[in-house]
Motif scaffolding. Structure first.
Motif, PDB file in Angstrom:
ATOM      1  N   ARG A  11     127.371  -0.804 -12.497  1.00 46.14           N
ATOM      2  CA  ARG A  11     126.467  -1.966 -12.583  1.00 46.14           C
ATOM      3  C   ARG A  11     125.101  -1.505 -13.058  1.00 46.14           C
ATOM      4  N   ILE A  18     121.640  -0.168 -14.242  1.00 55.18           N
ATOM      5  CA  ILE A  18     121.207   0.985 -15.040  1.00 55.18           C
ATOM      6  C   ILE A  18     122.358   1.989 -15.203  1.00 55.18           C
ATOM      7  N   ARG A  26     130.495   2.067  -4.919  1.00 57.07           N
ATOM      8  CA  ARG A  26     130.675   1.971  -3.470  1.00 57.07           C
ATOM      9  C   ARG A  26     131.598   0.843  -3.067  1.00 57.07           C
ATOM     10  N   SER A  27     131.359  -0.371  -3.602  1.00 55.44           N
ATOM     11  CA  SER A  27     132.056  -1.523  -3.042  1.00 55.44           C
ATOM     12  C   SER A  27     132.487  -2.555  -4.069  1.00 55.44           C
ATOM     13  N   ASN A  28     131.800  -2.617  -5.189  1.00 56.12           N
ATOM     14  CA  ASN A  28     132.012  -3.736  -6.097  1.00 56.12           C
ATOM     15  C   ASN A  28     133.205  -3.499  -7.039  1.00 56.12           C
ATOM     16  N   ASP A  67     131.044   6.279  -0.746  1.00 56.85           N
ATOM     17  CA  ASP A  67     129.631   6.100  -0.391  1.00 56.85           C
ATOM     18  C   ASP A  67     128.901   7.411  -0.678  1.00 56.85           C
ATOM     19  N   VAL A  68     127.858   7.357  -1.524  1.00 56.35           N
ATOM     20  CA  VAL A  68     127.137   8.598  -1.856  1.00 56.35           C
ATOM     21  C   VAL A  68     126.470   9.219  -0.623  1.00 56.35           C
ATOM     22  N   ASN A  89     122.346   8.330  -9.981  1.00 56.53           N
ATOM     23  CA  ASN A  89     121.732   7.022 -10.246  1.00 56.53           C
ATOM     24  C   ASN A  89     121.836   6.050  -9.076  1.00 56.53           C
ATOM     25  N   TYR A 104     111.801   3.472   0.383  1.00 57.28           N
ATOM     26  CA  TYR A 104     112.264   3.676  -1.002  1.00 57.28           C
ATOM     27  C   TYR A 104     111.372   4.679  -1.738  1.00 57.28           C
ATOM     28  N   LYS A 145     112.347   8.291  -3.393  1.00 58.58           N
ATOM     29  CA  LYS A 145     112.180   8.569  -4.825  1.00 58.58           C
ATOM     30  C   LYS A 145     111.207   9.724  -5.064  1.00 58.58           C
ATOM     31  N   GLY A 152     110.280   1.973 -14.427  1.00 61.97           N
ATOM     32  CA  GLY A 152     109.317   1.015 -13.851  1.00 61.97           C
ATOM     33  C   GLY A 152     110.076  -0.223 -13.407  1.00 61.97           C
ATOM     34  N   ILE A 203     112.722  -2.741 -14.207  1.00 71.54           N
ATOM     35  CA  ILE A 203     113.880  -2.914 -15.080  1.00 71.54           C
ATOM     36  C   ILE A 203     114.691  -4.114 -14.578  1.00 71.54           C
ATOM     37  N   THR A 220     117.590  -5.820 -13.429  1.00 78.37           N
ATOM     38  CA  THR A 220     118.954  -5.596 -12.923  1.00 78.37           C
ATOM     39  C   THR A 220     119.112  -6.440 -11.649  1.00 78.37           C
ATOM     40  N   THR A 241     116.269  -5.924  -9.035  1.00 80.39           N
ATOM     41  CA  THR A 241     114.962  -6.579  -9.161  1.00 80.39           C
ATOM     42  C   THR A 241     115.094  -8.102  -9.255  1.00 80.39           C
TER      43      THR A 241
HETATM   44  P1  NDP Z   1     121.673  -2.032  -8.885  1.00 84.66           P
HETATM   45  O1  NDP Z   1     121.434  -2.570  -7.526  1.00 84.66           O
HETATM   46  O2  NDP Z   1     121.847  -2.978 -10.019  1.00 84.66           O
HETATM   47  O3  NDP Z   1     122.930  -1.022  -8.858  1.00 84.66           O
HETATM   48  C1  NDP Z   1     122.967  -0.008  -7.906  1.00 84.66           C
HETATM   49  C2  NDP Z   1     124.215   0.806  -8.076  1.00 84.66           C
HETATM   50  O4  NDP Z   1     124.206   1.845  -7.088  1.00 84.66           O
HETATM   51  C3  NDP Z   1     125.481   0.000  -7.868  1.00 84.66           C
HETATM   52  O5  NDP Z   1     126.463   0.417  -8.778  1.00 84.66           O
HETATM   53  C4  NDP Z   1     125.906   0.357  -6.436  1.00 84.66           C
HETATM   54  O6  NDP Z   1     127.309   0.340  -6.203  1.00 84.66           O
HETATM   55  C5  NDP Z   1     125.416   1.801  -6.342  1.00 84.66           C
HETATM   56  N1  NDP Z   1     125.186   2.216  -4.960  1.00 84.66           N
HETATM   57  C6  NDP Z   1     124.199   1.804  -4.141  1.00 84.66           C
HETATM   58  N2  NDP Z   1     124.301   2.396  -2.949  1.00 84.66           N
HETATM   59  C7  NDP Z   1     125.379   3.203  -3.011  1.00 84.66           C
HETATM   60  C8  NDP Z   1     126.014   4.063  -2.093  1.00 84.66           C
HETATM   61  N3  NDP Z   1     125.554   4.235  -0.848  1.00 84.66           N
HETATM   62  N4  NDP Z   1     127.116   4.749  -2.499  1.00 84.66           N
HETATM   63  C9  NDP Z   1     127.598   4.589  -3.746  1.00 84.66           C
HETATM   64  N5  NDP Z   1     127.049   3.777  -4.671  1.00 84.66           N
HETATM   65  C10 NDP Z   1     125.953   3.078  -4.299  1.00 84.66           C
HETATM   66  O7  NDP Z   1     120.444  -1.064  -9.163  1.00 84.66           O
HETATM   67  P2  NDP Z   1     119.750  -0.602 -10.525  1.00 84.66           P
HETATM   68  O8  NDP Z   1     120.758  -0.446 -11.580  1.00 84.66           O
HETATM   69  O9  NDP Z   1     118.571  -1.433 -10.733  1.00 84.66           O
HETATM   70  O10 NDP Z   1     119.219   0.846 -10.057  1.00 84.66           O
HETATM   71  C11 NDP Z   1     119.835   2.060 -10.431  1.00 84.66           C
HETATM   72  C12 NDP Z   1     118.912   3.197 -10.032  1.00 84.66           C
HETATM   73  O11 NDP Z   1     117.664   3.040 -10.693  1.00 84.66           O
HETATM   74  C13 NDP Z   1     118.604   3.223  -8.535  1.00 84.66           C
HETATM   75  O12 NDP Z   1     118.515   4.550  -8.088  1.00 84.66           O
HETATM   76  C14 NDP Z   1     117.239   2.565  -8.461  1.00 84.66           C
HETATM   77  O13 NDP Z   1     116.525   2.966  -7.334  1.00 84.66           O
HETATM   78  C15 NDP Z   1     116.611   3.067  -9.747  1.00 84.66           C
HETATM   79  N6  NDP Z   1     115.489   2.274 -10.210  1.00 84.66           N
HETATM   80  C16 NDP Z   1     115.657   0.955 -10.548  1.00 84.66           C
HETATM   81  C17 NDP Z   1     114.565   0.210 -10.983  1.00 84.66           C
HETATM   82  C18 NDP Z   1     114.666  -1.217 -11.382  1.00 84.66           C
HETATM   83  O14 NDP Z   1     113.628  -1.822 -11.685  1.00 84.66           O
HETATM   84  N7  NDP Z   1     115.845  -1.819 -11.430  1.00 84.66           N
HETATM   85  C19 NDP Z   1     113.228   0.822 -11.077  1.00 84.66           C
HETATM   86  C20 NDP Z   1     113.170   2.205 -10.686  1.00 84.66           C
HETATM   87  C21 NDP Z   1     114.270   2.889 -10.281  1.00 84.66           C
HETATM   88  P3  NDP Z   1     128.099  -1.041  -5.875  1.00 84.66           P
HETATM   89  O15 NDP Z   1     128.086  -1.830  -7.139  1.00 84.66           O
HETATM   90  O16 NDP Z   1     129.477  -0.616  -5.540  1.00 84.66           O
HETATM   91  O17 NDP Z   1     127.345  -1.696  -4.769  1.00 84.66           O
END
Ligand code: NDP
Length: 246
Positions: free
Chosen positions: A14, A16, A36-38, A62-63, A89, A154, A158, A185, A187, A189, A192
């Motif tokens: 999902r 990024i 993890r779940s989706n 789960d990471v 990620n 958070y 980070k 910054g 993004i 998704t 956000t």
């Molecule tokens: P999303 O919430 O869209 O996606 C998060 C992803 O991480 C999902 O695929 C989810 O899996 C997975 N995930 C979360 N927790 C776990 C876990 N415990 N074990 C395994 N998988 C896990 O987030 P983004 O794409 O927006 O974010 C991606 C990264 O970028 C993150 O690290 C976030 O902190 C960072 N980031 C994002 C920003 C933004 O503006 N969006 C800005 C700065 C950093 P599942 O689908 O199975 O739940």
């Protein structure tokens, strides 16, 4: 190009992570996507990425569980024979003002974001050391550098990822492994999407380029660190934020 390379991407189905997976596949890499779940997103993403003709594999876990990282590293090695690239990620938020934040809120975010990145680093690095090379890219955030009200947990996770990136770069450099971080910054998704309109417009107002970033903007930067062109770059934190944190 990443033709013939193999990558492990956490949270790769999902947002990024999916954009990174797509960029890697487009450039010719095989990928193991951890989620993890989706289930629905996992199957849909794997199906979509088939168009690029590279191998797309999935692993659920789960990471925050070190056994999952070990399993993923073992599976990637079995499937591809090597791991050229690791992208840490996966991440979550649990935003609350610090005075309302419980120890559980804090621990859950640190465990998923920081411990999770460490567990994968720890599981994959020995494979890369044996190969005498590899690329590790950790997804941090500009919030890890600047802080943000409501994100004590958070931002700590980070900032921790940045420290871990620098130390690992020092430890692994002589083994031919680069370790870098990308700090996005704002993004667009699912992460956000839940913010209020006021929060979104406050962030937009601080962005020099005047728009929110796309997941693909981050993916391009990650692909650069994974590319041949970045062979002599390690221990760096690249902001991909449209000029938000200048
Ligand atoms: P999303 O919430 O869209 O996606 C998060 C992803 O991480 C999902 O695929 C989810 O899996 C997975 N995930 C979360 N927790 C776990 C876990 N415990 N074990 C395994 N998988 C896990 O987030 P983004 O794409 O927006 O974010 C991606 C990264 O970028 C993150 O690290 C976030 O902190 C960072 N980031 C994002 C920003 C933004 O503006 N969006 C800005 C700065 C950093 P599942 O689908 O199975 O739940």
């Amino acid at each position: 190009m990443l033709k013939g390379k193999s990558a492990v991407i956490t949270g790769g189905v999902r947002g990024i992570g999916k954009a990174i997976a797509e960029e890697f596949c487009r450039q010719g890499a095989d990928v193991l996507l951890c989620y993890r779940s989706n289930e629905e997103a996992a199957k849909k993403t794997a199906e979509e990425l088939k168009q690029y003709g590279t191998r797309v594999e999935l692993i659920k876990g789960d990471v925050a569980d070190p056994a999952h990282a070990e399993e993923a590293a073992k599976l990637a090695k079995e499937l591809f024979g090597k791991i050229d690239i690791l992208v840490n990620n996966a991440g979550i938020t649990k935003d609350k003002l610090m005075m309302r934040m419980t120890p559980t809120d804090f621990d859950e975010v640190i465990k998923a974001n920081l411990n999770g990145s460490f567990y994968f680093l720890n599981a994959v690095a020995p494979v890369m050391i044996k190969q005498k090379g590899g690329r590790i890219i950790n997804i941090s955030s500009i919030v890890g550098v600047r802080g943000n009200a409501g994100q004590v947990n958070y931002s700590a996770s980070k900032a921790g990822i940045i420290g871990m990136t620098l130390s690992a770069a020092k430890e692994l450099g002589k083994r031919g492994i680069t370790v870098n971080a990308v700090a996005p910054g704002y993004i667009e998704t699912d992460m956000t999407e839940v913010l209020t309109d006021d929060q979104k417009s406050a962030m937009l107002g601080a962005i020099s380029l005047g728009r929110a970033g796309k997941a693909s903007d981050v993916a391009k930067a990650v692909a650069f660190f994974a590319s041949e062109g970045a062979a002599y770059i390690t221990g760096q934190v690249l902001a991909v934020d449209g000029g938000m944190a200048m």
